[in-house]
Enzyme design. Structure first.
Site, PDB file in Angstrom:
ATOM      1  N   GLY A 171       0.927  -1.124   0.028  1.00  0.00           N
ATOM      2  CA  GLY A 171      -0.031  -0.117   0.063  1.00  0.00           C
ATOM      3  C   GLY A 171       1.100   1.288   0.225  1.00  0.00           C
ATOM      4  N   CYS A 172       0.309   2.485   0.025  1.00  0.00           N
ATOM      5  CA  CYS A 172       1.144   3.619   0.024  1.00  0.00           C
ATOM      6  C   CYS A 172       1.968   3.838   1.488  1.00  0.00           C
ATOM      7  CB  CYS A 172       0.596   4.889  -0.291  1.00  0.00           C
ATOM      8  SG  CYS A 172       1.341   6.142  -0.229  1.00  0.00           S
TER       9      CYS A 172
END
Lengths: 401, 139
Positions: free
Chosen positions: B51-52
């Site tokens: 994910g970021c």
């Protein structure tokens, strides 16, 4: 003193609820909210003046052009520049790209940046280096969040041509001694670009006094619409900076053999610009002027100081660059908790903070952390909101422990 | 239990919290803490689902015709969500994993974690779980 209640009444979004709680917006470093004066400027443009600019002879076009060029004056005055030195862009990132692509540097040149740069002040230079066998050199960040400016001189070689540095760190809020850096850089005839994305909203800027070659910032971080930005270039660069993109509106005459471009900043603004955004930007800067940037800075400093005191009382909290003079930004972590978890819970309490690496991955690598929680303030934030934030943070820490 | 039965069980479990989001999140955090961790040897960079912001490591293997997932995350709320996904999808037949529509996430009021803008890697993790199941199905 500023009248925060009066200011808050100008920002419609501040009445919103988030997850059933009144919104506490502490993500101003990412983008600020817009006062109704700015929203009205955009609406008014489309309701009354919409036409393409710099071309038409008809009334609307003339009006729109006048408003647009008036905006250029407002922007130039705001940063102590001359009108013809102002180029409207899509934002800080766009501005830096225009400069990095437009400097005619010899192959193999070196560019100095700092370890705390936002990706937007790294990647355009990296791209240039990849294409031109150049080299990126980096001034490291000390553990306390300062730059070792004594190192700048030791990094400079005859191949060094550019210093690109952020005025204020978007992640830490640290204010860099750009005056001193520029002075050193100029002794070696370096071209200097200062990234003002995080400074323009929080302090008085006088580009002439600073003495850089380029100063860039984004509109949306200073209460203006997104998609607006400014590239200030010292007038000796107007015309000298090579065009990296071209198109309608930038020319005197065009034939298939040869084109003459206009002399001023307009040559860097091909195509129809973001007219309503630029008018919104002018309106935003007028709004800031009416309140006074020094007063805003003072208010934000009060918030920052109080938030820092309150955060320092929480044993689990570790603030980065804790004891430095900073601009409206406080970055921290909760021991044993991932910033994502803290941000997720704060959001449930209606509090908007930024979590993550803030597009400064090299800086995060330097501190060996995945990211931070960042609270960043604007003129409309209040001490009461800081209290709500601290209370929510304490509850969140309890849930996470 | 089938995937649908487990989903129903989770929905009932979360209904007890009503509007108490804090209770709900405390439960997710507890689930995160209880997550049987992935073996360290599987926690390699090539297994990270990015994910970021938070990272998820996922490992899958086939045991007696059923797919067994183990996972971990560096963020505890993500880990809690991962624990729920494992509870639903682990020890199931690959074809059932592939066709699972996982409506329970919406029903327990955690749909926000499935938003593509959400930076926690959960959406990518579900996709990877299904891709792994598909790979076992085709092997």
């Amino acid at each position: 003193m500023i009248d925060v209640n009066k200011i808050r009444a100008d920002f419609p979004i501040l009445n919103r609820k988030v997850n059933g709680k009144p919104l506490v917006y502490f993500d101003n470093g990412a983008t600020t909210q817009k006062p109704k004066q700015v929203i009205d400027a955009v609406v008014n443009y489309y309701s009354e003046h919409n036409a393409n600019i710099h071309r038409g002879v008809h009334t609307l076009s003339r009006e729109a052009t006048e408003l647009f060029e008036e905006a250029r004056k407002t922007v130039s005055k705001f940063i102590g520049a001359e009108t013809e030195e102002i180029v409207f862009t899509a934002g800080t990132t766009d501005s830096i790209n225009i400069v990095a692509a437009g400097l005619e540097l010899p192959v193999g040149s070196e560019i100095i940046i700092t370890e705390m740069e936002h990706h937007s002040n790294i990647l355009p230079w990296q791209l240039w280096c990849e294409k031109n066998e150049g080299k990126l050199k980096v001034i490291p960040v000390e553990v306390d969040g300062t730059l070792d400016i004594g190192l700048l001189e030791s990094l400079i070689t005859p191949q060094t041509k550019v210093l690109a540095v952020t005025h204020v760190s978007n992640t830490l809020g640290v204010i860099n001694p750009v005056d001193a850096l520029i002075k050193i850089a100029k002794q070696y005839d370096l071209i200097v670009l200062v990234d003002g994305a995080q400074s323009v909203p929080h302090m008085k800027i006088d580009v002439k006094e600073l003495g850089a070659d380029f100063y860039v910032f984004s509109g949306h971080k200073v209460y203006a619409p997104t998609g607006t930005g400014v590239l200030w270039m010292n007038k000796q660069w107007v015309g000298k900076l090579k065009l990296s993109r071209s198109g309608g509106g930038t020319i005197k005459t065009v034939s298939f053999d040869k084109t003459d471009y206009v002399e001023g900043a307009l040559r860097y603004e091909p195509g129809t610009p973001n007219i309503e955004g630029v008018l919104g930007l002018a309106s935003a800067l007028k709004y800031v002027n009416e309140i006074g940037i020094e007063k805003i800075a003072k208010h934000e400093h009060t918030l920052l100081k109080y938030a820092t005191e309150r955060l320092n009382e929480i044993p689990e909290v570790e603030i980065y660059a804790n004891h430095l003079e900073k601009a409206a930004v406080i970055s921290f972590n909760v021991k044993g908790a991932h910033p994502f978890d803290v941000g997720t819970l704060l959001d449930k309490y209606g509090i908007a903070v930024r979590t993550g690496h803030h597009c400064t991955q090299p800086l995060m690598a330097r501190y060996k952390i995945p990211g931070t929680v960042r609270a960043s303030f604007a003129m409309y934030n209040t001490l009461e909101e800081v209290n709500i934030f601290i209370e929510a943070l304490q509850k969140s820490i309890k849930m996470l422990s | 239990m089938s995937i649908q039965e487990i989903e129903k069980e989770i929905v009932e479990e979360f209904e007890l919290f009503g509007d108490d989001w804090e209770g709900k999140y405390e439960h997710i955090i507890d689930l995160g803490k209880s997550l049987p961790k992935i073996k360290e040897e599987y926690k390699t960079d090539d297994r990270i689902i990015k994910g970021c912001q938070s990272k998820v490591w996922l490992h899958s293997e086939l045991k007696e015709g059923k797919i067994v997932f183990t996972a971990d995350s560096d963020a505890i709320i993500t880990k809690g969500m991962v624990a729920l996904m494992i509870r639903v999808l682990s020890n199931q037949k690959p074809e059932d994993v592939v066709s699972a529509n996982l409506e329970f996430i919406d029903k327990i009021g955690l749909k926000e974690h499935l938003s593509p803008t959400r930076a926690n890697g959960l959406v990518s993790m579900i996709k990877q779980m299904k891709l792994d199941a598909l790979a076992f199905l085709n092997s």
